[in-house]
Design a protein around this motif. Structure first.
Motif, PDB file in Angstrom:
ATOM      1  N   UNK A 159       0.721  -1.447   0.098  1.00  0.00           N
ATOM      2  CA  UNK A 159       0.081  -0.232   0.001  1.00  0.00           C
ATOM      3  C   UNK A 159       1.349   0.997   0.085  1.00  0.00           C
ATOM      4  N   UNK A 160       1.877   1.361   0.652  1.00  0.00           N
ATOM      5  CA  UNK A 160       2.884   2.139   0.709  1.00  0.00           C
ATOM      6  C   UNK A 160       3.983   2.309  -0.656  1.00  0.00           C
ATOM      7  N   UNK A 161       3.692   1.112  -1.654  1.00  0.00           N
ATOM      8  CA  UNK A 161       4.553   1.538  -2.571  1.00  0.00           C
ATOM      9  C   UNK A 161       6.243   1.373  -1.880  1.00  0.00           C
ATOM     10  N   UNK A 162       6.822   0.812  -0.613  1.00  0.00           N
ATOM     11  CA  UNK A 162       7.647   0.667  -0.443  1.00  0.00           C
ATOM     12  C   UNK A 162       7.935  -1.009  -0.367  1.00  0.00           C
ATOM     13  N   UNK A 163       9.521  -1.085  -0.319  1.00  0.00           N
ATOM     14  CA  UNK A 163       9.950  -2.673   0.071  1.00  0.00           C
ATOM     15  C   UNK A 163       9.881  -3.290   0.938  1.00  0.00           C
ATOM     16  N   UNK A 164       9.821  -4.472   1.696  1.00  0.00           N
ATOM     17  CA  UNK A 164       9.313  -4.946   2.693  1.00  0.00           C
ATOM     18  C   UNK A 164      10.234  -4.296   3.800  1.00  0.00           C
ATOM     19  N   UNK A 165      11.641  -4.779   3.388  1.00  0.00           N
ATOM     20  CA  UNK A 165      12.819  -4.223   3.825  1.00  0.00           C
ATOM     21  C   UNK A 165      12.967  -2.522   4.102  1.00  0.00           C
ATOM     22  N   UNK A 166      12.697  -1.714   4.051  1.00  0.00           N
ATOM     23  CA  UNK A 166      12.195  -0.759   3.875  1.00  0.00           C
ATOM     24  C   UNK A 166      11.276  -0.202   4.819  1.00  0.00           C
ATOM     25  N   UNK A 167      10.078  -0.820   4.316  1.00  0.00           N
ATOM     26  CA  UNK A 167       9.392  -0.357   5.818  1.00  0.00           C
ATOM     27  C   UNK A 167       9.371  -1.624   6.672  1.00  0.00           C
ATOM     28  N   UNK A 168      10.501  -2.572   7.145  1.00  0.00           N
ATOM     29  CA  UNK A 168      10.960  -3.349   8.533  1.00  0.00           C
ATOM     30  C   UNK A 168      11.814  -2.223   9.205  1.00  0.00           C
ATOM     31  N   UNK A 169      13.008  -1.666   8.599  1.00  0.00           N
ATOM     32  CA  UNK A 169      13.740  -0.775   9.071  1.00  0.00           C
ATOM     33  C   UNK A 169      13.064   0.758   9.619  1.00  0.00           C
ATOM     34  N   UNK A 170      12.267   1.619   8.857  1.00  0.00           N
ATOM     35  CA  UNK A 170      11.768   1.954   9.530  1.00  0.00           C
ATOM     36  C   UNK A 170      10.483   1.691  10.546  1.00  0.00           C
ATOM     37  N   UNK A 171      10.170   0.582  10.901  1.00  0.00           N
ATOM     38  CA  UNK A 171       9.660   0.450  12.202  1.00  0.00           C
ATOM     39  C   UNK A 171      10.637   0.109  13.208  1.00  0.00           C
ATOM     40  N   UNK A 172      11.615  -0.428  12.898  1.00  0.00           N
ATOM     41  CA  UNK A 172      12.760  -0.998  13.231  1.00  0.00           C
ATOM     42  C   UNK A 172      13.759   0.156  14.266  1.00  0.00           C
ATOM     43  N   UNK A 173      13.771   1.587  14.089  1.00  0.00           N
ATOM     44  CA  UNK A 173      14.252   2.844  13.752  1.00  0.00           C
ATOM     45  C   UNK A 173      13.177   2.884  14.846  1.00  0.00           C
ATOM     46  N   UNK A 174      11.973   2.839  14.311  1.00  0.00           N
ATOM     47  CA  UNK A 174      10.778   3.729  15.514  1.00  0.00           C
ATOM     48  C   UNK A 174      11.132   3.728  17.091  1.00  0.00           C
ATOM     49  N   UNK A 175      10.982   2.096  16.782  1.00  0.00           N
ATOM     50  CA  UNK A 175      11.343   1.302  18.069  1.00  0.00           C
ATOM     51  C   UNK A 175      13.102   1.417  18.604  1.00  0.00           C
ATOM     52  N   UNK A 176      13.840   1.846  18.481  1.00  0.00           N
ATOM     53  CA  UNK A 176      14.520   1.615  19.040  1.00  0.00           C
ATOM     54  C   UNK A 176      14.818   3.019  19.649  1.00  0.00           C
ATOM     55  N   UNK A 177      14.434   3.903  18.839  1.00  0.00           N
ATOM     56  CA  UNK A 177      14.043   5.911  19.308  1.00  0.00           C
ATOM     57  C   UNK A 177      13.282   5.553  20.537  1.00  0.00           C
ATOM     58  N   UNK A 178      12.000   4.574  19.886  1.00  0.00           N
ATOM     59  CA  UNK A 178      10.869   4.715  21.391  1.00  0.00           C
ATOM     60  C   UNK A 178      11.604   4.123  22.522  1.00  0.00           C
ATOM     61  N   UNK A 179      12.922   3.517  22.305  1.00  0.00           N
ATOM     62  CA  UNK A 179      12.952   2.569  23.285  1.00  0.00           C
ATOM     63  C   UNK A 179      12.492   0.929  24.042  1.00  0.00           C
ATOM     64  N   UNK A 180      11.643   0.483  23.526  1.00  0.00           N
ATOM     65  CA  UNK A 180      10.720  -0.662  23.703  1.00  0.00           C
ATOM     66  C   UNK A 180      10.255  -1.254  22.087  1.00  0.00           C
ATOM     67  N   UNK A 181       9.751  -1.533  22.543  1.00  0.00           N
ATOM     68  CA  UNK A 181       8.797  -2.543  21.217  1.00  0.00           C
ATOM     69  C   UNK A 181       7.698  -1.532  20.647  1.00  0.00           C
ATOM     70  N   UNK A 182       6.968  -1.656  19.359  1.00  0.00           N
ATOM     71  CA  UNK A 182       5.597  -1.368  19.683  1.00  0.00           C
ATOM     72  C   UNK A 182       4.842  -2.223  19.007  1.00  0.00           C
TER      73      UNK A 182
END
Length: 296
Positions: free
Chosen positions: A26-49
């Motif tokens: 739906x976002x017209x992105x690769x799965x790896x790009x989506x996974x990396x963005x989520x991982x970085x957001x969770x890193x910034x959040x300090x814990x899983x979301x």
């Protein structure tokens, strides 16, 4: 900590889709790009979301807290983008229009098509739900405007009368009322009613009209879609009450029969918007199309 808009957009889409694969499509992105963005957001959040179960992702308590905040930020950004696009003076961009079931299925599709023809740069997106869901979507900002067929529930919204509509009582061709063509209050009281779900504008108008007419009744079967109600009535399971525009084809074909009754089932369809909200060129153009179709 630096959270990007792209990370919030990906987070919101994954929360809705429940998996990276569908979100990436739906976002017209690769799965790896989506996974990396989520991982970085969770890193910034300090814990899983998210809680992960195989390929499925479910928001945890922190993720559920973050989601409405992310949606608010994204909504504000979309409004800023819309405002900037409007500076060229031509309706462009996406407009998310919500409509309750009868309007969304039987009235609005042709109008959305006409709007797209008039304004090739505009993209009206239609979302269909029951009347209460549409009001809640407009209030939360998930929808830009809504069209409902019931009574207004949320005083925070502005409601504009749009069109008149009529509910009709219907029975199948094998029902005893089909040959009679009319029903008395006692007959209405004893009928096996097949109705839409609670929250439906059609259901609410029916209940209000029956109460105003002093008619008690019992719901035998509750269904979540207009087409399901029509099919159940056509099969002889009971009596239904739906908008004329939803059943006109079946009445013309003789699959269903209209029954005259002593209850006033007229209603007004409403346009609902947020109060004091900025009306973009795109929204103004769509409202103008709706107002040109008024039949009050």
């Amino acid at each position: 900590m630096t959270i990007t808009l792209r990370q919030l957009e990906i987070f919101e889409k994954v929360a809705v889709c429940g998996q990276v694969t569908q979100a990436s499509i739906q976002l017209l992105l690769t799965q790896s790009a989506v996974s990396m963005a989520l991982a970085e957001l969770e890193r910034l959040a300090g814990a899983p979301l998210f809680e992960r179960s195989g390929r499925r992702l479910f928001l945890n308590d922190r993720g559920r807290q973050l989601l409405p905040e992310a949606r608010e930020v994204l909504s504000r950004v979309r409004r800023m983008e819309q405002f900037l696009e409007d500076s060229i003076g031509t309706p462009v961009g996406s407009l998310i229009v919500g409509a309750s079931t009868t309007i969304g299925n039987y009235l609005l599709p042709a109008m959305v098509g006409e709007f797209s023809r008039l304004y090739p740069g505009a993209k009206p997106l239609l979302r269909v739900g029951n009347a209460l869901q549409i009001e809640q979507g407009v209030e939360s900002g998930e929808l830009d405007l809504g069209l409902i067929e019931g009574l207004q529930h949320l005083p925070s919204l502005m409601a504009i009368p749009w069109r008149r509509d009529e509910l009709v009582l219907i029975v199948g061709k094998g029902h005893p009322w089909a040959s009679l063509g009319r029903a008395t209050p006692d007959m209405l009281r004893d009928a096996a009613w097949i109705m839409r779900e609670k929250g439906s504008g059609t259901r609410e108008i029916f209940e209000t009209a029956m109460e105003r007419g002093g008619v008690n009744y019992a719901v035998a079967l509750e269904l979540g879609h207009t087409e399901a109600v029509k099919k159940a009535v056509e099969a002889g399971l009971g009596v239904g009450c739906l908008s004329r525009m939803a059943v006109q084809r079946e009445l013309d074909q003789g699959w269903l029969f209209e029954v005259a009754n002593p209850v006033d089932l007229q209603r007004t369809l409403l346009i609902v918007t947020r109060k004091n909200d900025y009306r973009s060129t795109l929204m103004q153009a769509f409202l103008a199309l709706l107002e040109g179709d008024q039949e009050l």
